[in-house]
Design an enzyme around this catalytic site. Structure first.
Site, PDB file in Angstrom:
ATOM      1  N   ALA A   8       0.851  -1.204   0.000  1.00 21.77           N
ATOM      2  CA  ALA A   8       0.000   0.000   0.000  1.00 21.77           C
ATOM      3  C   ALA A   8       0.881   1.246   0.000  1.00 21.77           C
ATOM      4  O   ALA A   8       0.575   2.251   0.630  1.00 21.77           O
ATOM      5  CB  ALA A   8      -0.925  -0.010   1.218  1.00 21.77           C
ATOM      6  N   VAL A  11       2.845   3.262  -5.364  1.00 21.02           N
ATOM      7  CA  VAL A  11       2.214   2.680  -6.566  1.00 21.02           C
ATOM      8  C   VAL A  11       0.929   1.931  -6.203  1.00 21.02           C
ATOM      9  O   VAL A  11      -0.097   2.056  -6.887  1.00 21.02           O
ATOM     10  CB  VAL A  11       3.190   1.732  -7.301  1.00 21.02           C
ATOM     11  CG1 VAL A  11       2.524   1.103  -8.512  1.00 21.02           C
ATOM     12  CG2 VAL A  11       4.451   2.480  -7.725  1.00 21.02           C
ATOM     13  N   ARG A  88      17.118  -0.541 -11.645  1.00 18.44           N
ATOM     14  CA  ARG A  88      16.064  -1.421 -11.093  1.00 18.44           C
ATOM     15  C   ARG A  88      16.652  -2.772 -10.677  1.00 18.44           C
ATOM     16  O   ARG A  88      16.209  -3.378  -9.713  1.00 18.44           O
ATOM     17  CB  ARG A  88      14.971  -1.648 -12.136  1.00 18.44           C
ATOM     18  CG  ARG A  88      14.222  -0.382 -12.559  1.00 18.44           C
ATOM     19  CD  ARG A  88      13.257  -0.723 -13.675  1.00 18.44           C
ATOM     20  NE  ARG A  88      12.488   0.402 -14.179  1.00 18.44           N
ATOM     21  CZ  ARG A  88      12.906   1.221 -15.148  1.00 18.44           C
ATOM     22  NH1 ARG A  88      14.084   1.044 -15.718  1.00 18.44           N
ATOM     23  NH2 ARG A  88      12.137   2.219 -15.562  1.00 18.44           N
ATOM     24  N   ASP A 148       5.710   2.143 -20.051  1.00 19.46           N
ATOM     25  CA  ASP A 148       6.741   2.638 -20.963  1.00 19.46           C
ATOM     26  C   ASP A 148       6.107   3.193 -22.243  1.00 19.46           C
ATOM     27  O   ASP A 148       6.568   4.197 -22.793  1.00 19.46           O
ATOM     28  CB  ASP A 148       7.734   1.510 -21.294  1.00 19.46           C
ATOM     29  CG  ASP A 148       8.378   0.940 -20.034  1.00 19.46           C
ATOM     30  OD1 ASP A 148       8.508   1.688 -19.044  1.00 19.46           O
ATOM     31  OD2 ASP A 148       8.733  -0.254 -20.026  1.00 19.46           O
ATOM     32  N   ARG A 151       4.703   6.594 -21.578  1.00 20.98           N
ATOM     33  CA  ARG A 151       5.794   7.590 -21.556  1.00 20.98           C
ATOM     34  C   ARG A 151       6.287   7.882 -22.977  1.00 20.98           C
ATOM     35  O   ARG A 151       6.627   9.017 -23.309  1.00 20.98           O
ATOM     36  CB  ARG A 151       6.940   7.065 -20.686  1.00 20.98           C
ATOM     37  CG  ARG A 151       6.576   7.095 -19.218  1.00 20.98           C
ATOM     38  CD  ARG A 151       7.702   6.555 -18.362  1.00 20.98           C
ATOM     39  NE  ARG A 151       7.382   6.697 -16.949  1.00 20.98           N
ATOM     40  CZ  ARG A 151       7.870   5.916 -15.998  1.00 20.98           C
ATOM     41  NH1 ARG A 151       8.711   4.948 -16.291  1.00 20.98           N
ATOM     42  NH2 ARG A 151       7.538   6.119 -14.740  1.00 20.98           N
ATOM     43  N   HIS A 175      11.883  -4.129 -19.176  1.00 21.25           N
ATOM     44  CA  HIS A 175      11.568  -2.875 -18.475  1.00 21.25           C
ATOM     45  C   HIS A 175      12.830  -2.430 -17.711  1.00 21.25           C
ATOM     46  O   HIS A 175      12.929  -2.561 -16.498  1.00 21.25           O
ATOM     47  CB  HIS A 175      10.394  -3.116 -17.525  1.00 21.25           C
ATOM     48  CG  HIS A 175       9.977  -1.907 -16.757  1.00 21.25           C
ATOM     49  ND1 HIS A 175       9.510  -0.762 -17.353  1.00 21.25           N
ATOM     50  CD2 HIS A 175       9.958  -1.651 -15.414  1.00 21.25           C
ATOM     51  CE1 HIS A 175       9.220   0.133 -16.428  1.00 21.25           C
ATOM     52  NE2 HIS A 175       9.493  -0.377 -15.241  1.00 21.25           N
TER      53      HIS A 175
HETATM   54  N1  LIG Z   1       6.847  -2.265 -13.109  1.00 22.52           N
HETATM   55  C1  LIG Z   1       6.747  -0.950 -13.109  1.00 22.52           C
HETATM   56  O1  LIG Z   1       6.449  -0.337 -14.135  1.00 22.52           O
HETATM   57  C2  LIG Z   1       6.942  -0.194 -11.832  1.00 22.52           C
HETATM   58  C3  LIG Z   1       6.548   1.150 -11.733  1.00 22.52           C
HETATM   59  C4  LIG Z   1       6.746   1.809 -10.529  1.00 22.52           C
HETATM   60  C5  LIG Z   1       7.296   1.141  -9.425  1.00 22.52           C
HETATM   61  N2  LIG Z   1       7.656  -0.151  -9.574  1.00 22.52           N
HETATM   62  C6  LIG Z   1       8.186  -0.906  -8.449  1.00 22.52           C
HETATM   63  O2  LIG Z   1       7.111  -1.142  -7.542  1.00 22.52           O
HETATM   64  C7  LIG Z   1       7.626  -1.316  -6.225  1.00 22.52           C
HETATM   65  C8  LIG Z   1       6.875  -0.410  -5.249  1.00 22.52           C
HETATM   66  O3  LIG Z   1       7.163   0.937  -5.508  1.00 22.52           O
HETATM   67  P1  LIG Z   1       6.557   2.084  -4.543  1.00 22.52           P
HETATM   68  O4  LIG Z   1       7.013   3.381  -5.097  1.00 22.52           O
HETATM   69  O5  LIG Z   1       5.098   1.836  -4.370  1.00 22.52           O
HETATM   70  O6  LIG Z   1       7.334   1.762  -3.188  1.00 22.52           O
HETATM   71  P2  LIG Z   1       6.831   2.112  -1.703  1.00 22.52           P
HETATM   72  O7  LIG Z   1       8.021   1.987  -0.832  1.00 22.52           O
HETATM   73  O8  LIG Z   1       6.093   3.396  -1.715  1.00 22.52           O
HETATM   74  O9  LIG Z   1       5.783   0.965  -1.362  1.00 22.52           O
HETATM   75  C9  LIG Z   1       6.155  -0.376  -1.205  1.00 22.52           C
HETATM   76  C10 LIG Z   1       5.274  -0.944  -0.103  1.00 22.52           C
HETATM   77  O10 LIG Z   1       5.527  -2.348  -0.006  1.00 22.52           O
HETATM   78  C11 LIG Z   1       5.371  -2.693   1.348  1.00 22.52           C
HETATM   79  N3  LIG Z   1       5.989  -3.983   1.627  1.00 22.52           N
HETATM   80  C12 LIG Z   1       7.294  -4.307   1.733  1.00 22.52           C
HETATM   81  N4  LIG Z   1       7.426  -5.623   1.995  1.00 22.52           N
HETATM   82  C13 LIG Z   1       6.181  -6.148   2.064  1.00 22.52           C
HETATM   83  C14 LIG Z   1       5.670  -7.430   2.302  1.00 22.52           C
HETATM   84  N5  LIG Z   1       6.474  -8.481   2.512  1.00 22.52           N
HETATM   85  N6  LIG Z   1       4.337  -7.604   2.293  1.00 22.52           N
HETATM   86  C15 LIG Z   1       3.507  -6.563   2.076  1.00 22.52           C
HETATM   87  N7  LIG Z   1       3.930  -5.312   1.850  1.00 22.52           N
HETATM   88  C16 LIG Z   1       5.261  -5.104   1.836  1.00 22.52           C
HETATM   89  C17 LIG Z   1       6.047  -1.551   2.099  1.00 22.52           C
HETATM   90  O11 LIG Z   1       5.664  -1.511   3.452  1.00 22.52           O
HETATM   91  C18 LIG Z   1       5.568  -0.347   1.281  1.00 22.52           C
HETATM   92  O12 LIG Z   1       4.399   0.226   1.830  1.00 22.52           O
HETATM   93  C19 LIG Z   1       9.130  -1.029  -6.331  1.00 22.52           C
HETATM   94  O13 LIG Z   1       9.851  -2.233  -6.436  1.00 22.52           O
HETATM   95  C20 LIG Z   1       9.234  -0.240  -7.614  1.00 22.52           C
HETATM   96  O14 LIG Z   1      10.512  -0.324  -8.196  1.00 22.52           O
HETATM   97  C21 LIG Z   1       7.498  -0.832 -10.746  1.00 22.52           C
HETATM   98  O1  LIG Z   2      11.937   3.610 -12.491  1.00 25.63           O
HETATM   99  C1  LIG Z   2      11.652   2.825 -11.573  1.00 25.63           C
HETATM  100  O2  LIG Z   2      12.514   2.341 -10.823  1.00 25.63           O
HETATM  101  C2  LIG Z   2      10.223   2.498 -11.279  1.00 25.63           C
HETATM  102  C3  LIG Z   2       9.458   2.025 -12.465  1.00 25.63           C
HETATM  103  O3  LIG Z   2      10.011   0.880 -13.023  1.00 25.63           O
HETATM  104  C4  LIG Z   2       9.223   3.102 -13.482  1.00 25.63           C
HETATM  105  O4  LIG Z   2       9.534   2.882 -14.653  1.00 25.63           O
HETATM  106  O5  LIG Z   2       8.701   4.161 -13.105  1.00 25.63           O
END
Ligand SMILES: NC(=O)c1ccc[n+]([C@@H]2O[C@H](COP(=O)([O-])OP(=O)(O)OC[C@H]3O[C@@H](n4cnc5c(N)ncnc54)[C@H](O)[C@@H]3O)[C@@H](O)[C@H]2O)c1
Ligand SMILES: O=C(O)C[C@H](O)C(=O)O
Length: 308
Positions: A8, A11, A88, A148, A151, A175
């Site tokens: 939560a 993202v 990443r 992507d 963007r 990615h």
């Molecule tokens: N694939 C994509 O396009 C994309 C885009 C944006 C972010 N991301 C990735 O998504 C992930 C989250 O990003 P964010 O900005 O929301 O980070 P964030 O730190 O804001 O949120 C991550 C949440 O995960 C929770 N968490 C950690 N371990 C956990 C567990 N075992 N069980 C349940 N909850 C747990 C944390 O408490 C935190 O609230 C990152 O790895 C980021 O790189 C991927």
């Molecule tokens: O850039 C990152 O690390 C998070 C995510 O994969 C993104 O593309 O925004």
């Protein structure tokens, strides 16, 4: 239609908000390991229901997976995001353990769920879920290409000095900062190839800006982005929930498609109630095929760091 979002954080909460505003799910469960955070964000979001006119019921849970039972779709955003200057791929050490544990607990409660993996390095995390669970391959989808591509369209609209809604285009491949393959040759403005309007140099610039889209935002924000990621995930959730048969580039397990095997990487796919229902094979030219091959090598190198 019940949707669970694990993590939560930035993202996960953004995704929950977009899912609710689109008003297609009966229930969204937000789950996080941090005491009270998911409950707090769920309550805050519910207090926007009358303001944003949605009927989706959003609840929060601190690590109680019984609340997620019977989910149709579950999104995994749990884990750490990168900081400026990081790739990443550097997140694998912490995120692999989290993604493995979370996916197994989700499936225990919802054996027929479709999982959407978001945590980075996303292609490798998606592969990890394929390797460590017994969900059928159509029910494990990685989200990266939808973001992507959004963007890419934004950067194209800047170059064309037109609204983003005039533009269509797609990014396939891994990615990652170097692995994305923006398909500039196939991008269009209202059906006219963008190559008719933009020089090769300008298009190369658009492609490079697209590839470092996440890194650019991470530098500005001090952590990675969340609005466009949350919106992109909500699009995939909606396509599955509403059986839309929409095409998105998604990270899919390849078994010969695009000449690639035994990895997850971004390719065009049709999403509907069956999850990832079909991989679409488009004709790539030689340069695009080579970029895809290089991208796959990068993803496989990261996959090699996994311990099962
Ligand atoms: N694939 C994509 O396009 C994309 C885009 C944006 C972010 N991301 C990735 O998504 C992930 C989250 O990003 P964010 O900005 O929301 O980070 P964030 O730190 O804001 O949120 C991550 C949440 O995960 C929770 N968490 C950690 N371990 C956990 C567990 N075992 N069980 C349940 N909850 C747990 C944390 O408490 C935190 O609230 C990152 O790895 C980021 O790189 C991927
Ligand atoms: O850039 C990152 O690390 C998070 C995510 O994969 C993104 O593309 O925004």
């Amino acid at each position: 239609m019940k949707v669970t979002i694990v993590g939560a954080g930035a993202v996960g909460a953004s995704c929950a908000e977009y899912v609710a505003i689109k008003n297609f799910a009966s229930e969204v469960v937000l789950l996080d390991i941090k005491e009270g955070v998911a409950e707090g964000k769920a309550m805050d979001l519910m207090q926007t229901a009358t303001l944003n006119s949605f009927d989706t019921k959003i609840t929060g849970s601190t690590n109680d997976y019984s609340k997620t039972a019977g989910s149709d779709v579950a999104v995994i955003t749990s884990g750490i995001p990168r900081k400026p200057g990081m790739t990443r791929e550097e997140l694998i050490g912490i995120n692999a353990g989290i993604v493995k544990e979370v996916s197994s607990k989700l499936i225990e409660q919802s054996p027929d769920v479709t999982l959407i993996v978001v945590s980075n390095p996303m292609d490798t995390m998606t592969y990890l879920v394929h390797k460590t669970t017994n969900l059928p391959k159509n029910r494990i989808i990685g989200m990266g290409g939808a973001l992507d591509s959004a963007r890419f369209k934004y950067r194209l609209s800047e170059a064309l000095e037109c609204p983003p809604s005039d533009v269509d285009g797609m990014v396939i491949g891994g990615h990652s900062d170097t692995g994305m393959v923006p398909l500039t040759r196939l991008a269009t403005r209202n059906s006219v190839p963008v190559t008719a309007f933009l020089s090769e140099d300008r298009l190369n610039q658009v492609a490079e800006d697209t590839k470092v889209g996440g890194a650019t935002l991470t530098k500005l924000l001090g952590t990675s982005a969340w609005y466009a990621p949350g919106a992109a995930v909500s699009g995939l959730v909606q396509a599955i929930a509403c059986d839309q048969k929409k095409m998105f580039p998604c990270s899919a397990l390849l078994e010969g498609e695009y000449g690639l095997n035994d990895l997850c990487i971004g390719v065009p796919a049709i999403l509907g109630k069956g999850g990832l229902e079909k991989i679409v094979e488009i004709d790539l030219d030689e340069a695009e095929k080579n970029k895809m091959k290089e991208s796959a090598e990068g993803v496989k190198k990261t996959n090699g760091l996994l311990e099962f």
